[in-house]
Design a protein around this motif. Structure first.
Motif, short mmCIF file in Angstrom:
data_model
loop_
_atom_site.label_atom_id
_atom_site.label_comp_id
_atom_site.label_asym_id
_atom_site.label_seq_id
_atom_site.Cartn_x
_atom_site.Cartn_y
_atom_site.Cartn_z
N SER A 82 -13.25 18.39 21.18
CA SER A 82 -13.78 17.22 20.49
C SER A 82 -13.63 17.31 18.98
O SER A 82 -13.91 18.34 18.39
CB SER A 82 -15.26 17.04 20.84
OG SER A 82 -15.81 15.98 20.11
N ASP A 109 -19.11 13.99 22.04
CA ASP A 109 -19.63 15.31 21.72
C ASP A 109 -20.73 15.67 22.72
O ASP A 109 -21.78 15.02 22.72
CB ASP A 109 -20.19 15.31 20.29
CG ASP A 109 -20.64 16.69 19.84
OD1 ASP A 109 -20.69 17.60 20.68
OD2 ASP A 109 -20.95 16.85 18.65
N PRO A 110 -20.52 16.65 23.59
CA PRO A 110 -21.53 16.97 24.60
C PRO A 110 -22.85 17.45 24.01
O PRO A 110 -23.88 17.42 24.69
CB PRO A 110 -20.86 18.07 25.43
CG PRO A 110 -19.82 18.66 24.53
CD PRO A 110 -19.34 17.53 23.67
N ARG A 111 -22.84 17.85 22.74
CA ARG A 111 -24.08 18.33 22.13
C ARG A 111 -25.12 17.23 21.96
O ARG A 111 -26.30 17.51 21.79
CB ARG A 111 -23.77 18.97 20.78
CG ARG A 111 -23.01 20.29 20.89
CD ARG A 111 -22.59 20.82 19.54
NE ARG A 111 -21.61 19.95 18.90
CZ ARG A 111 -21.05 20.19 17.73
NH1 ARG A 111 -21.38 21.29 17.05
NH2 ARG A 111 -20.15 19.37 17.23
N THR A 112 -24.69 15.96 22.01
CA THR A 112 -25.68 14.87 21.89
C THR A 112 -26.51 14.73 23.15
O THR A 112 -27.58 14.13 23.13
CB THR A 112 -24.98 13.54 21.61
OG1 THR A 112 -24.19 13.16 22.75
CG2 THR A 112 -24.12 13.61 20.36
N LYS A 113 -26.00 15.24 24.29
CA LYS A 113 -26.71 15.23 25.57
C LYS A 113 -27.04 13.81 26.05
O LYS A 113 -27.99 13.60 26.80
CB LYS A 113 -27.99 16.06 25.50
CG LYS A 113 -27.74 17.52 25.14
CD LYS A 113 -28.99 18.36 25.26
CE LYS A 113 -28.75 19.80 24.80
NZ LYS A 113 -27.69 20.47 25.56
N THR A 146 -22.98 10.12 18.63
CA THR A 146 -22.38 11.01 17.64
C THR A 146 -22.68 10.53 16.23
O THR A 146 -22.90 11.33 15.32
CB THR A 146 -20.86 11.09 17.85
OG1 THR A 146 -20.60 11.56 19.18
CG2 THR A 146 -20.20 12.03 16.86
N ALA A 182 -25.95 11.77 15.30
CA ALA A 182 -25.88 13.21 15.02
C ALA A 182 -25.30 13.46 13.64
O ALA A 182 -25.78 14.31 12.89
CB ALA A 182 -25.05 13.90 16.09
#
Length: 316
Positions: free
Chosen positions: A9, A37-41, A116, A119
């Protein structure tokens, strides 16, 4: 389809993978990077990538169904999206051929999914941005409803932000995830807070369901949550977003009312109410910087160029 993985990403500042030989191919395209972005869940209704044609001439946003999803329903919704109108619509302009895995694509422009964007911003978006976002999306949904269509899948992840305004993606996510009459709560990729109660229980998507989902998406942009407490919402649009989130569809505002409430102070424009709201400065500087970074990273991506006797199909 070659299933070799190689896309990472760039959505929140990372660079695209440099190992060109390991890049994944989907139809005539080579994946450059994941959009989300998988970090945003935050659940995403489909898998989205930036990809480039084998001849290196065409860069696209490419979408795939989730593993275990119904590829036929996904393909049908993508096909239906080709007829969408409205300033924020992103109709598919290239689809996978019969007999190959389902995918669709449309021309690339630098975009970030709404989760994103929050974030990158480090929290909820400014009032000006939320107003512009709401008016632009409401105007587009009004056009779709005028076509006799229901978007059925508005959610934070379905909204992509570009420098010139938002785009709606993931057309038909609810219908692609499950047939009408099937409860949809808890299905992979669907954000529960954005699902109107009548759709979550399996009801057929209706236009006032889009109003609920738009209210949840604006609540997310303003607070970071799709189901905030009323007092968490900024006073400027607390009343109208709360009405959008009414469980009774009949208590929700019409899209024209929503536009009037959000664009009350906007200067009139010949094109639409959103035109003046989307003037330069509507996005925070950090978001513009992230869009610029993404564009530069995609341009610099190393993709092996192949000579092909037949031109690859590509979005117009």
């Amino acid at each position: 389809m070659n299933t070799t993985e190689g896309a990472t990403s760039v959505a929140a500042g990372g660079g695209p993978a440099r190992a060109a030989a390991s890049r994944r191919r989907v139809g005539p395209y080579t994946l450059i990077t994941a959009v989300d972005d998988p970090r945003t869940k935050v659940p995403v209704p489909e898998r989205r990538y930036i990809a480039r044609s084998a001849d290196g001439q065409h860069t696209v946003l490419l979408s795939l169904p989730h593993p275990g999803g119904d590829p036929q329903r996904f393909r049908a919704e993508a096909e239906g999206s080709r007829y969408l109108l409205g300033p924020c619509a992103t109709p598919a302009t290239a689809l996978g051929a019969p007999g190959e895995p389902a995918w669709y694509a449309h021309p690339y422009l630098p975009v970030l999914p709404l989760p994103t964007v929050l974030a990158v911003q480090g929290g909820p978006l400014p009032e000006r941005t939320v107003r512009a976002l709401g008016v632009a999306l409401a105007e587009t949904l009004a056009v779709l409803h005028g076509q006799g269509l229901t978007f059925a899948g508005v959610s934070p992840a379905a909204v992509l932000l570009a420098a010139d305004g938002p785009r709606l993606s993931c057309f038909g996510a609810v219908r692609a995830a499950a047939p009408d009459g099937t409860p949809r709560s808890g299905l992979p990729g669907l954000e529960g807070g954005s699902l109107p109660p009548e759709q979550a229980s399996g009801g057929r998507p209706r236009p006032l369901g889009d109003v609920y989902a738009l209210g949840a998406t604006l609540a997310y942009a303003a607070t970071g949550h799709t189901t905030p407490e009323r007092d968490e919402l900024p006073a400027a649009f607390r009343a109208v977003i709360s009405r959008c989130l009414a469980r009774d569809p009949g208590a929700r505002p019409q899209l024209a009312e929503l536009v009037d409430a959000l664009a009350a102070d906007a200067a009139p424009a010949p094109e639409s109410r959103s035109a003046s709201l989307l003037a330069p400065g509507w996005l925070p500087g950090r978001v513009i910087a992230a869009l610029t970074h993404q564009s530069a990273a995609v341009l610099a991506a190393e993709i092996p160029v192949e000579a092909t006797p037949n031109p690859a199909p590509h979005p117009n």
